[in-house]
Design an enzyme around this catalytic site. Sequence first.
Site, PDB file in Angstrom:
ATOM      1  N   THR A 153     -54.228 -38.628  12.540  1.00 34.04           N
ATOM      2  CA  THR A 153     -54.980 -39.488  11.626  1.00 34.04           C
ATOM      3  C   THR A 153     -56.319 -39.904  12.199  1.00 34.04           C
ATOM      4  OG1 THR A 153     -52.990 -40.317  10.583  1.00 34.04           O
ATOM      5  CG2 THR A 153     -54.904 -41.728  10.442  1.00 34.04           C
ATOM      6  N   LYS A 192     -43.715 -45.763  18.414  1.00 30.32           N
ATOM      7  CA  LYS A 192     -44.216 -46.142  17.080  1.00 30.32           C
ATOM      8  C   LYS A 192     -43.094 -46.891  16.367  1.00 30.32           C
ATOM      9  CE  LYS A 192     -46.543 -44.111  13.042  1.00 30.32           C
ATOM     10  NZ  LYS A 192     -47.086 -42.859  12.478  1.00 30.32           N
ATOM     11  N   GLU A 235     -18.863 -48.454  25.870  1.00 38.26           N
ATOM     12  CA  GLU A 235     -18.658 -47.771  24.579  1.00 38.26           C
ATOM     13  C   GLU A 235     -17.884 -46.461  24.721  1.00 38.26           C
ATOM     14  OE1 GLU A 235     -19.048 -48.609  21.497  1.00 38.26           O
ATOM     15  OE2 GLU A 235     -20.356 -50.350  21.614  1.00 38.26           O
ATOM     16  N   THR A 248     -50.066 -39.991  15.522  1.00 38.65           N
ATOM     17  CA  THR A 248     -49.219 -41.058  16.067  1.00 38.65           C
ATOM     18  C   THR A 248     -47.719 -40.773  15.934  1.00 38.65           C
ATOM     19  OG1 THR A 248     -49.395 -42.258  13.989  1.00 38.65           O
ATOM     20  CG2 THR A 248     -50.923 -42.875  15.740  1.00 38.65           C
ATOM     21  N   ASP A 249     -47.355 -39.785  15.107  1.00 35.74           N
ATOM     22  CA  ASP A 249     -45.921 -39.559  14.865  1.00 35.74           C
ATOM     23  C   ASP A 249     -45.158 -39.137  16.117  1.00 35.74           C
ATOM     24  OD1 ASP A 249     -46.483 -40.260  12.318  1.00 35.74           O
ATOM     25  OD2 ASP A 249     -46.044 -38.320  11.400  1.00 35.74           O
ATOM     26  N   TYR A 266     -54.149 -39.476   2.707  1.00 35.24           N
ATOM     27  CA  TYR A 266     -55.304 -38.756   3.255  1.00 35.24           C
ATOM     28  C   TYR A 266     -54.774 -37.527   3.943  1.00 35.24           C
ATOM     29  CZ  TYR A 266     -53.352 -40.921   7.366  1.00 35.24           C
ATOM     30  OH  TYR A 266     -52.464 -41.305   8.340  1.00 35.24           O
TER      31      TYR A 266
END
Length: 337
Positions: A20, A173, A294, A100-101, A34
């Site tokens: 971006t 992110k 766990e 940014t992904d 965009y």
Amino acid sequence: KEAETQQKLSNVVILATGGTIAGAGASAANSATYQAAKVGIEQLIAGIPELSQVANVRGEQVMQIASESITNENLLQLGRRVAELADSKDVDGIVITHGTDTLEETAYFLNLVEKTDKPIVVVGSMRPGTAMSADGMLNLYNAVSVAGNKSSRGKGVLVTMNDEIQSGRDVSKMINIKTEAFKSPWGPLGMVVEGKSYWFRLPAKRHTMDSEFDIKNIKSLPDVEIAYGYGNVSDTAYKALAQSGAKAIIHAGTGNGSVSSRVVPALQELRKNGVQIIRSSHVNAGGFVLRNAEQPDDKNDWVVAHDLNPQKARILAMVALTKTQDSKELQRMFWEY
Ligand SMILES: NC(=O)CC[C@H](N)C(=O)O
């Protein structure tokens, strides 16, 4: 006089990969709609004349893609170019512009494999440059300032978003519609304000100079895949990933990296057949997975990812598997990096 100041400034190379920060929309009102990876690095640099006051900057277009499409080959290509530049006497710092992904994956990868104490800063933006209140210009200015600053040396790969200086290892992110998108569960390392860095803490995990991994010795990365945990989950995805050749499967687990009783037998079987099973957590604000909590990891011979989210766990597993196939060694690496 001008020549004198130029000499005193650091030499920073910007490696552009897309995202971006290189995006363009039809109207200034388009903050979310965009096209990413449209604008070339020369145009980005030309748009911020103030860069020349903080460093001698030059750009290189390494690729032009949206970061969700980054492949392991792309990672290796970028990593090798960063290493070449870091070895070069006339380069003081390196900036990587990135979508940014998967920015957090690339930043962590470089943090593990680049043998340099020169600053490496990865940066992106949440709005394209054509939008009102675009954030890329300031993020990039901050990245170049941090990369050109001696105080950034030896701190591992850094990420400058929203005026914060984050550790590339920790940062993730967290939200996709705000400019304050990048957070670390353990907080930023510092702030960059008007081109000046203010540090508050240091990374505690092994990185760059102190890492046992070196991009120069990595020919290829093994196939490591991720499968998601949720209610009523089946074991189909895990089995299919193993069948298609995954050397390790990251379990993107619920809560503490817990594993559904519907999936446990398949994972035990896969481990017996040589696939590494790595438990991580997909909780939003940051997981924290401990051995034998766990699940009986000692008995199952599984590995825990500790605080690494699933996508970062994939990066470390790939890099680690270039060195060892031993689950105990893998676990050691997951504690240390
Ligand atoms: N904000 C962004 O950079 C997202 C754009 C695109 N999906 C990418 O990661 O490259």
